[in-house]
Design a protein around this motif. Structure first.
Motif, PDB file in Angstrom:
ATOM      1  N   ASN A 167       0.900  -1.173   0.008  1.00 53.54           N
ATOM      2  CA  ASN A 167      -0.069  -0.017   0.040  1.00 53.54           C
ATOM      3  C   ASN A 167       0.756   1.167   0.009  1.00 53.54           C
TER       4      ASN A 167
ATOM      5  N   ALA B   5       2.062   1.859  -3.406  1.00 53.04           N
ATOM      6  CA  ALA B   5       1.199   2.379  -4.252  1.00 53.04           C
ATOM      7  C   ALA B   5       0.972   4.010  -4.218  1.00 53.04           C
TER       8      ALA B   5
ATOM      9  N   ARG C 177       3.880   5.746  -5.669  1.00 51.47           N
ATOM     10  CA  ARG C 177       3.679   5.672  -7.208  1.00 51.47           C
ATOM     11  C   ARG C 177       2.899   6.762  -7.502  1.00 51.47           C
ATOM     12  N   LEU C 178       1.645   7.031  -6.602  1.00 50.76           N
ATOM     13  CA  LEU C 178       0.760   7.817  -6.728  1.00 50.76           C
ATOM     14  C   LEU C 178       1.311   9.349  -6.687  1.00 50.76           C
TER      15      LEU C 178
ATOM     16  N   VAL D 122     -12.285   3.982 -20.968  1.00 47.22           N
ATOM     17  CA  VAL D 122     -13.857   4.609 -20.827  1.00 47.22           C
ATOM     18  C   VAL D 122     -13.612   5.942 -20.107  1.00 47.22           C
ATOM     19  N   LEU D 123     -12.447   6.684 -20.040  1.00 45.69           N
ATOM     20  CA  LEU D 123     -12.496   7.975 -19.162  1.00 45.69           C
ATOM     21  C   LEU D 123     -12.006   8.872 -20.494  1.00 45.69           C
TER      22      LEU D 123
ATOM     23  N   PHE E 264      -8.232  11.577 -12.900  1.00 44.96           N
ATOM     24  CA  PHE E 264      -8.405  10.284 -11.942  1.00 44.96           C
ATOM     25  C   PHE E 264      -7.253  10.247 -11.089  1.00 44.96           C
TER      26      PHE E 264
ATOM     27  N   GLN F 282      -7.901  12.658  -8.324  1.00 48.55           N
ATOM     28  CA  GLN F 282      -8.963  12.077  -7.399  1.00 48.55           C
ATOM     29  C   GLN F 282      -8.439  10.988  -6.546  1.00 48.55           C
ATOM     30  N   LEU F 283      -7.619  10.362  -6.867  1.00 45.05           N
ATOM     31  CA  LEU F 283      -6.791   9.020  -5.986  1.00 45.05           C
ATOM     32  C   LEU F 283      -6.244   9.872  -5.115  1.00 45.05           C
TER      33      LEU F 283
ATOM     34  N   MET G  34     -15.671   9.307  -9.119  1.00 44.17           N
ATOM     35  CA  MET G  34     -15.085   8.822 -10.500  1.00 44.17           C
ATOM     36  C   MET G  34     -15.105   7.335 -10.609  1.00 44.17           C
ATOM     37  N   LEU G  35     -14.847   6.488  -9.358  1.00 49.00           N
ATOM     38  CA  LEU G  35     -14.666   5.151  -9.339  1.00 49.00           C
ATOM     39  C   LEU G  35     -16.152   4.690  -9.901  1.00 49.00           C
TER      40      LEU G  35
ATOM     41  N   LEU H 187     -16.359   5.227 -13.630  1.00 45.55           N
ATOM     42  CA  LEU H 187     -15.412   4.184 -14.238  1.00 45.55           C
ATOM     43  C   LEU H 187     -16.231   2.774 -14.175  1.00 45.55           C
TER      44      LEU H 187
ATOM     45  N   ARG I 161     -18.919   2.612 -16.744  1.00 44.34           N
ATOM     46  CA  ARG I 161     -18.625   2.860 -18.071  1.00 44.34           C
ATOM     47  C   ARG I 161     -17.886   1.411 -18.335  1.00 44.34           C
ATOM     48  N   ASN I 162     -17.326   0.788 -17.610  1.00 43.99           N
ATOM     49  CA  ASN I 162     -16.570  -0.567 -17.738  1.00 43.99           C
ATOM     50  C   ASN I 162     -17.414  -1.372 -17.896  1.00 43.99           C
TER      51      ASN I 162
ATOM     52  N   LEU J  74      -3.237   0.211 -13.873  1.00 43.20           N
ATOM     53  CA  LEU J  74      -3.764   1.204 -12.819  1.00 43.20           C
ATOM     54  C   LEU J  74      -2.956   1.221 -11.157  1.00 43.20           C
TER      55      LEU J  74
ATOM     56  N   GLY K  13      -0.878   4.253  -9.108  1.00 41.20           N
ATOM     57  CA  GLY K  13      -0.927   4.565  -8.118  1.00 41.20           C
ATOM     58  C   GLY K  13      -2.337   3.849  -7.373  1.00 41.20           C
ATOM     59  N   MET K  14      -3.024   3.439  -8.076  1.00 39.19           N
ATOM     60  CA  MET K  14      -4.458   2.762  -7.732  1.00 39.19           C
ATOM     61  C   MET K  14      -4.133   1.475  -6.834  1.00 39.19           C
ATOM     62  N   ARG K  15      -4.765   1.478  -5.573  1.00 35.47           N
ATOM     63  CA  ARG K  15      -4.114   0.287  -4.519  1.00 35.47           C
ATOM     64  C   ARG K  15      -5.026  -0.810  -5.410  1.00 35.47           C
TER      65      ARG K  15
ATOM     66  N   GLN L 204      -8.610  -0.973  -4.199  1.00 39.12           N
ATOM     67  CA  GLN L 204      -9.490  -0.023  -4.716  1.00 39.12           C
ATOM     68  C   GLN L 204      -9.939  -0.662  -6.153  1.00 39.12           C
TER      69      GLN L 204
END
Lengths: 233, 406
Positions: free
Chosen positions: A78, A81, A84-85, A100-101, A109, A112-113, B1-2, B5, B8-9, B300, B304-306, B309
Motif C-alpha cells: 500500500n 502504491a 507511485r501515486l 472509458v475515461l 483520475f 481524485q486518487l 469517479m470510481l 469508471l 462505463r466499464n 492502474l 497509484g491505484m491500490r 480500490q
C-alpha cells in the motif's frame, strides 16, 4: 540540486524454474532533480527491470533504492502504491490510458486518487492538457485520439500529481517520426520550464540525442553515464 | 469517479452486458411469477379448505385437539362467541358440537361424523351450504333435519325427504338415538367429507347428546385468513381469558400445512438452483472481463491505484449489473404477474384434483412485497456476495506481472 533517485548495489534475480537470471547485478545510480536522462542498452540488459524497481512496481533482490530520500525497499504494497501515486509519474510505450475515461478524466483520475476536491482537480487537469497542447480535446476518449495525442495525455497524467520523477518506458516506440519528435520536444520543454525530472528507457536515437544525460546499462550494470551540457536541439 | 469508471466499464462490452442483464431480468421475473403463483395457490388452497368446514381458527377446550371427546365442552358458547366477536377482524363465530355415530337406513348402516351447527352462523362461516347437490341447507327453524354428504347418501341409499336413524353415545354415557329427516345432500368434491359428514341443528344435537347447552368448539371466520392470522395473538388472549385454547389453521389442518411446507421446500430448491445458475453466468462473465483487463489493472496499479480500490471497482461493476438487472426484472416480473393476477390462470386439466381441496380451477397469482422482492433480492445479494471472488483475485495481482499479462 537534490538527489531524487539513489540506488546502491541494486540486484534483481528472477527465478525461472531451476534457473535463475540476474537482471541487475549490484547497480549504483543517482538521478538528480531536474535531470533529463535517457537509459539505453540492449534488450535484456535490465532497463525495464530498473525502471520497475525505481517506480516501486517491483522489489530488488538486494541493495537499497531511495526516492526523494525515502528507502522504498522497506515499504509495504500500500505504501508503494501511495509512492507511485504521489512521487512517480509513468509514461508507457502503449500509452495505457483508461479507455472509458475522456482525456481530462484520465488526468483527473490521478488527482481524485490523491483526494483533490472536484473543482481543483478539474482545473489542474485542464491546465495539464493545455500544457501538453491538447486544449479543446478534453472530452475525447482515448480511441478518439491519435497515438501522439494519447501519449501527450499520458504525459499530462504523469505530471498531474507533481511527481518527483517521471519514468518513461520507450515513450516514442509506437509513434511515427514527426509525432515522436513533437513528444520529445514537449518533454524537454516541460523539463526546462517546470524542472520535472525525466528518466526514459529508450532505443530511440532521437530521444537519446535530446537528453542531457545518457546512461547505458549492460548486463545489469551501468556501463556508461554521460552528462552533456548541450544536447542536440 | 470510481463509480463512473465502474459504470462505463460494464458498457465496454455492450452485448455481453446485455446478455448478463437479460439473465438477471429473466431469472428475477421468473422467481416473481412462480412465487406469486405459488403463494396464490397456497392461499386459495388454505382458504378453500378452511372455509369448507374448519373456519380460520377455533376456540376449543384444552386437550380437545388431541382427543376430541364429547365431554370436553364449552359450557356457555354464547359467552365465548360474544368475547371473540369483540375482536374487529372476526366477522362470525359459530358454535359447533360433534361426535361419531352410526347412521342407518333399513338394513344399511354406516359410521359418520355428525356436526351440530347453528345454521345461521354456519352459512356465514362455511361454504358447505353452497355445495348443495339436492334439497337445501339447514334452516334456523329446522329441528330433526340432516344435511348429508353425497357419498354417505349414496351408501345409505337416501335422498331428500328420507329418514335416517342416528345412534351414538351421549355425553352422560346414555344412548343417543334420533330419527332425522334428510333436507339436503351436499357434494364438496372431497370423497372423504362427502362419505363421512352430516350436519344437524345444534339445539337438536345438544338435546340428543345431553350437551346441556354446551358446544365443543367455536369456529371463527373473517374476511380473509390473513385478517384472522393478523389478530391471532388477540384471539389467543381472548380464548385464554375464558379458559379456552385458540387453534390456528396450521393446527386445524396440519396435513395441509405439511403439504404446503413440503411443496415450498421443493420450490425453494428450484429457486436456489435458478439463483446459482444466474450467479455462475454473471460471475463467469465478470471473471472473463477481469482476465481480459489484467494488463489494465497492472497499469492502474502503476499509476497509484491500490489493489483493493481496483477490487472495489470490480465489485461496483457487479453491483451495478445486479441492481439494474434486478430493478428491470422486478418491473417486468411484477407487471407480468399483475396482469395474470387480474385475469387468473385456468388449469382445466387439474379441475378434479383441485376439487379435492374445494379449490377453483383458476388460480390467481398473489403479487405482494414478498413475492415481488424475495427472488430478485436473493439474486442480487448472491451476485454481490459472489463478487468476493473477482475482488480477491484482483487484490492478489502484482503490478509487474499484471502489466505483462496478454
Amino acid at each position: 540540486m537534490s538527489t531524487i533517485v539513489e540506488c546502491r548495489g541494486v540486484a534483481k534475480r528472477y527465478r525461472q524454474g531451476a534457473l535463475s537470471v540476474d537482471a541487475l547485478r549490484g547497480l549504483d545510480l543517482q538521478i538528480e532533480e531536474g535531470d533529463f536522462a535517457s537509459l539505453a542498452g540492449p534488450s535484456g540488459s535490465g532497463k525495464t527491470t530498473l525502471l520497475n524497481i525505481l517506480g516501486g512496481l517491483d522489489r530488488p533482490s538486494a541493495g537499497s533504492v531511495k526516492i526523494a530520500g525515502e528507502d522504498i525497499t522497506k515499504l509495504d504494497n500500500n505504501a508503494l502504491a501511495d509512492l507511485r501515486l504521489k512521487r512517480i509519474g509513468f509514461v508507457f510505450q502503449a500509452y495505457n490510458l483508461i479507455p472509458v475515461l475522456s482525456a481530462v478524466e484520465n488526468v483527473e483520475f490521478i488527482l481524485q486518487l490523491l483526494g483533490a476536491p472536484p473543482k481543483e482537480r478539474r482545473a489542474r487537469a485542464t491546465e495539464m492538457l493545455e500544457e501538453v497542447a491538447l486544449a479543446g480535446l478534453d472530452n475525447r476518449r482515448p480511441a478518439q485520439l491519435s497515438g501522439g495525442q494519447q501519449q501527450r495525455v499520458a504525459v499530462a497524467r504523469a505530471l498531474a500529481s507533481r511527481p518527483a520523477i517521471v519514468l518513461a518506458d520507450e515513450p516514442t516506440a509506437n509513434l511515427d517520426s514527426k509525432t515522436a519528435e513533437d513528444l520529445i520536444s514537449l518533454m524537454s520543454r516541460l523539463n526546462e520550464s517546470s524542472g520535472v525530472t525525466f528518466l526514459m528507457a529508450t532505443h530511440d536515437q532521437r530521444v537519446i540525442e535530446r537528453t542531457r544525460r545518457h546512461i547505458v546499462i549492460t548486463d545489469g550494470r551501468i556501463a556508461s553515464d554521460e552528462r552533456r551540457t548541450r544536447p542536440a536541439s | 469517479m470510481l463509480a463512473a469508471l465502474a459504470w462505463r466499464n460494464i458498457w465496454r462490452q455492450p452485448h455481453r452486458t446485455a446478455l448478463s442483464l437479460a439473465s438477471i431480468i429473466v431469472a428475477s421475473a421468473v422467481t416473481i411469477f412462480l412465487l406469486a403463483l405459488q403463494q396464490g395457490a397456497y392461499g386459495t388452497m388454505e382458504e378453500s379448505v378452511l372455509r369448507l368446514l374448519d373456519g380460520f381458527a377455533q376456540a376449543q377446550p384444552g386437550g380437545y385437539a388431541d382427543d376430541p371427546d364429547l365431554n370436553k365442552t364449552i359450557a356457555k358458547p354464547e359467552t365465548a362467541i360474544a368475547r371473540l366477536k369483540e375482536i374487529k377482524a372476526v366477522t362470525v363465530a359459530a358454535p359447533r358440537a360433534s361426535t361419531y355415530v352410526i347412521l342407518s337406513n333399513g338394513d344399511r348402516s354406516f359410521g359418520s361424523a355428525v356436526f351440530g351447527v347453528d345454521p345461521s352462523a354456519e352459512e356465514k362461516l362455511s361454504t358447505l351450504a353452497g355445495t348443495v347437490k339436492e334439497g337445501r341447507y339447514l334452516g334456523p327453524d329446522d329441528e330433526n333435519a340432516a344435511f348429508v354428504g353425497a357419498g354417505l347418501a349414496r351408501n345409505l341409499k337416501i335422498s331428500t325427504g328420507d329418514k335416517i336413524t342416528m345412534l351414538g353415545g351421549a355425553r352422560d354415557r346414555s344412548i343417543a338415538a334420533d330419527v332425522l329427516t334428510v333436507v339436503g345432500v351436499f357434494s364438496t368434491g372431497s370423497p372423504e367429507i362427502d362419505r363421512q359428514v352430516i350436519e344437524m341443528p345444534l339445539t337438536r344435537f345438544q338435546s340428543d347428546f345431553a350437551m346441556d347447552g354446551g358446544a365443543n368448539v367455536v369456529a371463527v371466520g373473517g374476511r380473509s385468513l390473513a385478517d384472522i392470522q393478523a389478530v391471532l395473538p388477540a384471539l389467543r388472549k381472548a380464548a385464554a381469558e375464558i379458559g379456552l385454547t385458540m387453534r390456528d389453521w396450521t393446527e386445524l389442518e396440519p396435513a395441509l400445512h405439511d403439504v404446503i411446507l413440503l411443496d415450498a421446500s421443493f420450490s425453494a430448491l428450484l429457486y436456489v438452483s435458478l439463483v446459482v445458475i444466474v450467479v455462475f453466468i454473471i460471475l463467469n462473465t465478470l471473471l472473463m472481463s477481469v482476465l481480459e483487463r489484467t494488463r489494465e489493472f497492472g497499469m492502474l496499479m502503476a499509476i497509484g491505484m491500490r489493489p483493493n480500490q481496483i477490487g472495489a471497482m470490480i465489485w461496483m461493476e457487479l453491483l451495478f449489473l445486479a441492481v439494474v438487472g434486478a430493478v428491470i426484472g422486478v418491473a417486468f416480473g411484477a407487471g407480468l404477474t399483475a396482469w395474470f393476477a387480474g385475469r387468473g390462470i385456468a388449469f382445466p386439466d387439474a379441475e378434479i384434483l383441485f376439487r379435492q381441496w374445494n379449490m377453483p380451477s383458476t388460480l390467481y397469482p398473489d403479487l405482494n412485497w414478498r413475492s415481488a422482492l424475495a427472488g430478485p433480492t436473493a439474486i442480487m445479494l448472491s451476485i454481490v456476495f459472489a463478487g468476493v471472488i473477482p475482488y480477491l483475485r484482483v487484490r492478489g495481482l502484482e503490478p509487474v506481472s499484471a502489466m505483462r499479462a496478454v
